[in-house]
Scaffold this active site. Structure first.
Site, PDB file in Angstrom:
ATOM      1  N   HIS A   6      -0.172  24.832  53.929  1.00  0.00           N
ATOM      2  CA  HIS A   6      -0.731  25.267  52.646  1.00  0.00           C
ATOM      3  C   HIS A   6      -0.767  24.098  51.663  1.00  0.00           C
ATOM      4  O   HIS A   6      -0.189  23.038  51.909  1.00  0.00           O
ATOM      5  CB  HIS A   6       0.093  26.427  52.090  1.00  0.00           C
ATOM      6  CG  HIS A   6       0.050  27.653  52.947  1.00  0.00           C
ATOM      7  ND1 HIS A   6      -0.608  28.801  52.581  1.00  0.00           N
ATOM      8  CD2 HIS A   6       0.590  27.913  54.184  1.00  0.00           C
ATOM      9  CE1 HIS A   6      -0.479  29.720  53.533  1.00  0.00           C
ATOM     10  NE2 HIS A   6       0.249  29.196  54.509  1.00  0.00           N
ATOM     11  N   ASP A  17       6.865  25.528  56.112  1.00  0.00           N
ATOM     12  CA  ASP A  17       8.257  25.785  56.473  1.00  0.00           C
ATOM     13  C   ASP A  17       8.707  24.648  57.383  1.00  0.00           C
ATOM     14  O   ASP A  17       7.960  24.224  58.278  1.00  0.00           O
ATOM     15  CB  ASP A  17       8.376  27.085  57.270  1.00  0.00           C
ATOM     16  CG  ASP A  17       8.295  28.326  56.404  1.00  0.00           C
ATOM     17  OD1 ASP A  17       7.958  28.216  55.215  1.00  0.00           O
ATOM     18  OD2 ASP A  17       8.523  29.436  56.946  1.00  0.00           O
ATOM     19  N   SER A  65       4.714  20.492  64.726  1.00  0.00           N
ATOM     20  CA  SER A  65       4.687  19.048  64.578  1.00  0.00           C
ATOM     21  C   SER A  65       5.221  18.631  63.220  1.00  0.00           C
ATOM     22  O   SER A  65       6.235  19.146  62.762  1.00  0.00           O
ATOM     23  CB  SER A  65       3.275  18.503  64.805  1.00  0.00           C
ATOM     24  OG  SER A  65       3.316  17.113  64.954  1.00  0.00           O
TER      25      SER A  65
END
EC number: 4.1.1.65
Length: 279
Positions: free
Chosen positions: A144, A88, A248
């Protein structure tokens, strides 16, 4: 000039010292400190806890436990596309790699061999593609797989811990190649792929699912880290491979034969883990 003067004090800050203090505070199980940190964070940022496995902030043992929260099953469906977002966040930049040059922001570039280090054979990445994804504090912070791949190398590359927010990215030269980072390389159906997990100010802790926490402590020189054992080296598309303990940036490096990243994903575009990145 405003970005420059706001970023200038970062050159003087004890990056790693500050990050170690935050590392300790965010892992504290003191009810008072945990509650104060969570309260301040939730007042400042909009966090959708309805999609989290634990929807009550009181159920988290520390601030970092909350920050790296897991989501409910199905909260991030993996789209039927050859390449999906690993996180995200927001698109910082994306496009073609010009030989070895990667666009950072506002006329600034850095080199592929600076980013990936001397222990990496960069030949398979030349003239490939890249996508830089910035994770804001309110985002889900697990990382992921954007496509299926087999882990071939993982390297910890020490460095500074400048902030990676958009303003700093515009003014600090070679920012991502200077910051501490972990470069994970994969063999995929399209050729080699790298995911570079960039550390940042107050964000000095990076981990993968098979190594656990890699930083802190930091090191003075690069080091090759162990690969996952046996069959677990093969990771499926959408499978969790790591996380940031605090937020980050992830840089996705792809070979020339990889799918084209959609031009609609302009700088600032929001993406979710599992969302298609292709045209």
């Amino acid at each position: 000039m405003g970005d420059f003067f706001r970023s200038l004090p970062q050159y003087l800050l004890p990056h790693h010292g500050l990050s170690r203090l935050v590392h300790a505070a965010t892992r504290s199980r003191s009810p008072w400190l945990r509650g104060w940190l969570l309260g301040r964070f939730l007042d400042r940022f909009e966090v959708n806890l309805d999609e989290a496995e634990r929807t009550d902030p009181a159920d988290y043992q520390s601030f970092n436990d909350f920050f790296t929260r897991t989501l409910k099953h199905g909260a991030r469906p993996i789209e039927d596309a050859p390449l999906v977002s690993p996180v995200d966040g927001y698109v910082s930049q994306q496009g073609d790699i010009n030989g070895q040059k990667i666009f950072q922001a506002k006329g600034r570039q850095y080199r592929l061999d600076e980013l990936l280090g001397r222990n990496c054979n960069i030949r398979g990445y030349r003239d490939g593609r890249f996508c830089t994804l910035y994770l804001a504090p309110h985002n889900y912070h697990r990382i992921h797989m954007p496509l299926a791949g087999r882990v071939s190398q993982i390297e910890h590359l020490p460095g500074r811990l400048f902030s990676v927010n958009p303003a700093t990215t515009r003014v600090i030269p070679r920012l991502f190649a200077r910051n501490e980072r972990v470069a994970v390389h994969f063999e995929t159906d399209y050729g080699p792929m790298a995911m570079v997990l960039i550390g940042a100010l107050l964000v000095g802790s990076i981990e993968t699912t098979w190594t656990g926490e890699i930083t802190p402590p930091t090191r003075l020189s690069p080091r090759i880290l162990p690969l996952p054992p046996g069959p677990s080296r093969q990771l499926a598309k959408g499978q969790e491979m790591g996380r940031f303990n605090m937020g980050s940036t992830v840089i996705l490096i792809l070979p020339t034969g990889a799918p084209n990243i959609s031009r609609r994903l302009h700088p600032g575009a929001r993406v979710q883990m599992g969302q298609s990145l292709v045209e």
